[in-house]
Design an enzyme around this catalytic site. Structure first.
Site, PDB file in Angstrom:
ATOM      1  N   ASN A 188     119.734  96.286  55.694  1.00 21.33           N
ATOM      2  CA  ASN A 188     118.655  96.153  55.040  1.00 21.33           C
ATOM      3  C   ASN A 188     118.004  95.025  53.941  1.00 21.33           C
ATOM      4  O   ASN A 188     119.139  94.557  53.564  1.00 21.33           O
ATOM      5  CB  ASN A 188     118.198  97.466  54.405  1.00 21.33           C
ATOM      6  CG  ASN A 188     118.481  97.343  53.084  1.00 21.33           C
ATOM      7  OD1 ASN A 188     117.653  96.943  52.027  1.00 21.33           O
ATOM      8  ND2 ASN A 188     119.485  97.877  52.568  1.00 21.33           N
ATOM      9  N   PHE A 192     113.248  95.793  47.247  1.00 23.02           N
ATOM     10  CA  PHE A 192     112.609  96.677  46.083  1.00 23.02           C
ATOM     11  C   PHE A 192     111.072  96.882  46.514  1.00 23.02           C
ATOM     12  O   PHE A 192     110.386  96.588  45.561  1.00 23.02           O
ATOM     13  CB  PHE A 192     112.754  96.036  44.789  1.00 23.02           C
ATOM     14  CG  PHE A 192     114.452  96.170  44.087  1.00 23.02           C
ATOM     15  CD1 PHE A 192     115.075  96.843  44.531  1.00 23.02           C
ATOM     16  CD2 PHE A 192     114.501  95.308  43.058  1.00 23.02           C
ATOM     17  CE1 PHE A 192     116.670  96.888  44.255  1.00 23.02           C
ATOM     18  CE2 PHE A 192     115.916  95.427  42.424  1.00 23.02           C
ATOM     19  CZ  PHE A 192     116.891  96.063  43.123  1.00 23.02           C
ATOM     20  N   SER A 268     121.570  94.712  43.949  1.00 27.40           N
ATOM     21  CA  SER A 268     121.052  94.473  45.359  1.00 27.40           C
ATOM     22  C   SER A 268     121.028  93.102  45.705  1.00 27.40           C
ATOM     23  O   SER A 268     120.670  92.170  45.081  1.00 27.40           O
ATOM     24  CB  SER A 268     119.449  95.060  45.299  1.00 27.40           C
ATOM     25  OG  SER A 268     119.506  96.192  45.326  1.00 27.40           O
ATOM     26  N   ASN A 270     119.004  91.551  47.972  1.00 25.81           N
ATOM     27  CA  ASN A 270     117.766  91.144  48.258  1.00 25.81           C
ATOM     28  C   ASN A 270     116.667  90.865  47.154  1.00 25.81           C
ATOM     29  O   ASN A 270     115.444  90.705  47.598  1.00 25.81           O
ATOM     30  CB  ASN A 270     116.893  92.215  49.242  1.00 25.81           C
ATOM     31  CG  ASN A 270     118.026  92.788  50.295  1.00 25.81           C
ATOM     32  OD1 ASN A 270     118.650  91.948  51.059  1.00 25.81           O
ATOM     33  ND2 ASN A 270     118.341  93.916  50.224  1.00 25.81           N
ATOM     34  N   THR A 271     117.119  90.700  46.077  1.00 25.36           N
ATOM     35  CA  THR A 271     116.324  90.069  44.994  1.00 25.36           C
ATOM     36  C   THR A 271     116.977  88.924  44.390  1.00 25.36           C
ATOM     37  O   THR A 271     118.099  89.127  43.847  1.00 25.36           O
ATOM     38  CB  THR A 271     116.070  91.346  43.989  1.00 25.36           C
ATOM     39  OG1 THR A 271     115.390  92.365  44.442  1.00 25.36           O
ATOM     40  CG2 THR A 271     115.356  90.657  42.702  1.00 25.36           C
ATOM     41  N   LYS A 310     125.070  99.972  38.515  1.00 30.51           N
ATOM     42  CA  LYS A 310     125.693  99.835  40.101  1.00 30.51           C
ATOM     43  C   LYS A 310     126.025  98.520  40.401  1.00 30.51           C
ATOM     44  O   LYS A 310     125.240  97.441  40.073  1.00 30.51           O
ATOM     45  CB  LYS A 310     124.528 100.362  40.904  1.00 30.51           C
ATOM     46  CG  LYS A 310     124.604 100.399  42.164  1.00 30.51           C
ATOM     47  CD  LYS A 310     123.837 101.110  43.057  1.00 30.51           C
ATOM     48  CE  LYS A 310     124.095 101.163  44.547  1.00 30.51           C
ATOM     49  NZ  LYS A 310     123.086 101.942  45.186  1.00 30.51           N
ATOM     50  N   ASN A 339     127.168  98.927  46.209  1.00 22.47           N
ATOM     51  CA  ASN A 339     125.905  98.874  46.638  1.00 22.47           C
ATOM     52  C   ASN A 339     126.065  98.148  47.983  1.00 22.47           C
ATOM     53  O   ASN A 339     127.442  98.061  48.288  1.00 22.47           O
ATOM     54  CB  ASN A 339     124.927  97.587  46.033  1.00 22.47           C
ATOM     55  CG  ASN A 339     123.512  97.674  46.100  1.00 22.47           C
ATOM     56  OD1 ASN A 339     123.047  97.974  47.351  1.00 22.47           O
ATOM     57  ND2 ASN A 339     122.790  97.978  44.829  1.00 22.47           N
TER      58      ASN A 339
HETATM   59  C1  LIG Z   1     117.462 100.860  53.592  1.00 22.25           C
HETATM   60  C2  LIG Z   1     118.341 100.644  52.229  1.00 22.25           C
HETATM   61  C3  LIG Z   1     117.522 100.795  50.824  1.00 22.25           C
HETATM   62  C4  LIG Z   1     118.612 100.767  49.836  1.00 22.25           C
HETATM   63  N1  LIG Z   1     117.741 100.473  48.833  1.00 22.25           N
HETATM   64  C5  LIG Z   1     118.428 100.572  47.489  1.00 22.25           C
HETATM   65  C6  LIG Z   1     117.684 100.432  46.154  1.00 22.25           C
HETATM   66  O1  LIG Z   1     116.513 100.517  46.033  1.00 22.25           O
HETATM   67  N2  LIG Z   1     118.613 100.453  44.956  1.00 22.25           N
HETATM   68  C7  LIG Z   1     119.959 100.836  45.187  1.00 22.25           C
HETATM   69  O2  LIG Z   1     120.639 100.722  44.274  1.00 22.25           O
HETATM   70  N3  LIG Z   1     120.561 100.739  46.240  1.00 22.25           N
HETATM   71  C8  LIG Z   1     119.879 100.885  47.527  1.00 22.25           C
HETATM   72  N4  LIG Z   1     120.475 100.871  48.762  1.00 22.25           N
HETATM   73  C9  LIG Z   1     121.886 100.842  48.576  1.00 22.25           C
HETATM   74  C10 LIG Z   1     122.518 102.403  48.595  1.00 22.25           C
HETATM   75  O3  LIG Z   1     122.201 103.020  47.694  1.00 22.25           O
HETATM   76  C11 LIG Z   1     124.026 102.448  48.920  1.00 22.25           C
HETATM   77  O4  LIG Z   1     124.605 101.902  47.679  1.00 22.25           O
HETATM   78  C12 LIG Z   1     124.649 101.709  50.159  1.00 22.25           C
HETATM   79  O5  LIG Z   1     123.828 102.014  51.039  1.00 22.25           O
HETATM   80  C13 LIG Z   1     126.062 102.066  50.428  1.00 22.25           C
HETATM   81  O6  LIG Z   1     125.985 103.438  50.756  1.00 22.25           O
HETATM   82  P1  LIG Z   1     125.979 103.897  52.304  1.00 22.25           P
HETATM   83  O7  LIG Z   1     127.039 103.126  53.006  1.00 22.25           O
HETATM   84  O8  LIG Z   1     126.265 105.457  52.089  1.00 22.25           O
HETATM   85  O9  LIG Z   1     124.721 103.859  52.790  1.00 22.25           O
HETATM   86  C14 LIG Z   1     119.859 100.918  49.844  1.00 22.25           C
HETATM   87  C15 LIG Z   1     120.520 101.118  51.106  1.00 22.25           C
HETATM   88  C16 LIG Z   1     119.633 101.390  52.331  1.00 22.25           C
HETATM   89  C17 LIG Z   1     120.441 101.444  53.509  1.00 22.25           C
END
Ligand SMILES: Cc1cc2nc3c(=O)[nH]c(=O)nc-3n(C[C@H](O)[C@H](O)[C@H](O)COP(=O)(O)O)c2cc1C
Length: 451
Positions: A188, A192, A268, A270-271, A310, A339
């Site tokens: 992704n 934000f 993140s 993406n910022t 985080k 993350n």
């Molecule tokens: C579509 C998407 C959007 C995410 N948005 C955020 C976010 O806004 N803030 C954040 O701290 N992590 C965000 N994450 C990261 C998740 O919270 C998590 O740290 C990461 O996906 C790893 O966990 P997973 O393998 O179980 O997905 C996002 C992940 C995905 C897939």
């Protein structure tokens, strides 16, 4: 008479059948007996997949009416199982549309509600808060806090909303979410996208006003200050903002009164520039400012919500050491590890989707995030609660995070693929793993692989 007997007999055997279906794992130990739970599951042939799908759909109509006469725990279990029939439909939709649909359903309460109590072995207390189980929903799923009660009702021990930025922002252009289905992963680059702190604060106030801690120090009701389940609030910064600390401080002022814990998200991908805030001096400065903003607010006996940071999985050993020093020096309450990754592990290299820019999550992230979780547990000498996140898709995965040093565990991607039925399954498997290895409680297992 005979008719009545026949009916009782049918009811008995059907109840038995439904109970078996509702039980997330008939024998949890079975799932824990191999080192890789996901690979241990037998592969279904194409035809048996189809049969299951049809059976699920049929049960949804015929069994649904019948099951409504069952006791609420059995019925709740049946509903969780029945949601599996919807997964193939969600898989056909664009990932962001599917996600939107899931949030809308959870916001309206059109999702199963867990009625079965969590197994005692899964319960633990962290930051003075009682978690009935250590499995949480990671940030990014409910960015705008639209569906907190519905999501907690699925049986998560805690739900983290956000990341929330001060000003609403669109995020990156679509498409910005990509499935790597065979690898159990997502990429992704949302950036934000969200409604901002004012909208989220209003929503939490009306939807979850009961979470607001008592502000008077004369309150004698500190124990019951929060509703059911634990709510984390994850704070981010706007893309165009030049003063990152000011953004986080605004987030704290607007949202901390609703939070059981707060997260500073500096990871993140993406910022632009966000991850630089993980550097030793930048992080120290940021945490000091955010802590000061939180502490100058008026808190009752309950005290302010714990503050976590985080971090990314793409950090060097030196970066990790620096973060550990800051965390210990400034008495951070916790770290979320991790993350998404900007790297592309070997497991996804052959998939052309892996060339999309953004953060990779899901199964291929597991080892990477687990390694730094372990490093951080050792660096912080087990003194700071760590939240293990990244690639968890089974109870065995959650268990490995805990053994690697996680006090709590989060997931996102596996939930996006597996839906509600995954939650009771993970919990049952995790309890099975703890019992199998002779642990009497969650506490005993935390960091077991680092000792
Ligand atoms: C579509 C998407 C959007 C995410 N948005 C955020 C976010 O806004 N803030 C954040 O701290 N992590 C965000 N994450 C990261 C998740 O919270 C998590 O740290 C990461 O996906 C790893 O966990 P997973 O393998 O179980 O997905 C996002 C992940 C995905 C897939």
């Amino acid at each position: 008479m005979t008719g009545r007997f026949a009916f009782r007999f049918m009811k008995g055997s059907l109840t038995q059948k439904l109970k078996q279906m509702a039980s997330p794992v008939a024998n949890p130990r079975h799932y824990c007996s191999s080192s890789s739970s996901s690979s241990a599951k037998p592969k279904l042939s194409q035809s048996s997949r189809k049969e299951r799908l049809l059976a699920g759909a049929a049960i949804g109509v015929v069994g649904g009416a019948y099951a409504s006469t069952l006791d609420k725990e059995t019925f709740s279990g049946w509903l969780f199982t029945a949601t599996k029939a919807l997964n193939p439909m969600f898989a056909l939709l664009d990932p962001e549309v599917a996600h939107r649909l899931a949030i809308s359903a959870a916001a309206r309460g059109w999702v199963p509600r867990e009625q079965r109590p969590d197994q005692q072995i899964l319960g633990l207390e962290v930051w003075g808060r009682r978690f009935s189980n250590p499995i949480g929903l990671a940030a990014g799923f409910d960015k705008n806090a639209e569906a907190v009660e519905g999501l907690l009702g699925l049986g998560f021990g805690f739900v983290e909303v956000g990341s929330v930025t001060p000003i609403p922002q669109e995020g990156n252009p679509k498409p910005r979410m990509f499935r790597l289905r065979n690898e159990g992963a997502l990429i992704n680059r949302c950036g934000f996208n969200g409604e901002g702190i004012v909208a989220v604060a209003e929503r939490l106030d009306t939807q979850n006003g009961k979470r607001k801690p008592e502000k008077t120090s004369t309150s004698s009701n500190d124990e019951v200050k929060h509703g059911q389940g634990i709510l984390g609030v994850n704070i981010g910064k706007n893309k165009t903002s030049e003063d990152a600390a000011a953004d986080y401080v605004q987030g704290v002022h607007a949202l901390s009164q609703y939070a059981d814990y707060l997260v500073i998200n500096v990871s993140s991908p993406n910022t632009p520039g966000l991850r630089k805030l993980q550097g030793r001096n930048q992080l120290k400065d940021l945490v000091q400012k955010v802590k000061a903003a939180r502490d100058e607010m008026e808190w009752g006996k309950v005290g302010p919500p714990p503050l976590l940071v985080k971090i990314a999985p793409d950090l060097s050993k030196q970066d990790l050491e620096d973060i550990a020093v800051v965390a210990l020096d400034l008495h951070l309450d916790g770290l979320i590890i991790s993350n998404t990754t900007i790297s592309r592990p070997e497991a996804v290299e052959s998939n052309p989707v892996s060339e999309e820019g953004g953060g990779l999550s899901g199964k291929p992230l597991f080892n990477l995030s687990n390694d730094i979780l372990k490093d951080m547990y050792i660096l912080t000498k087990g003194k700071i609660p760590l939240v293990g996140c990244g690639g968890v898709s089974s109870g065995e995965d959650a268990y490995k995070k805990i053994r690697a040093g996680a006090t709590l565990v989060q997931l996102y991607t596996a939930f996006a693929y597996g839906g509600p039925a995954l939650i009771p399954q993970i919990k049952a498997e995790l309890a099975g793993c703890l019992e199998r290895d002779g642990f009497k409680s969650m506490y005993d297992a935390i960091g077991a692989d680092c000792r």
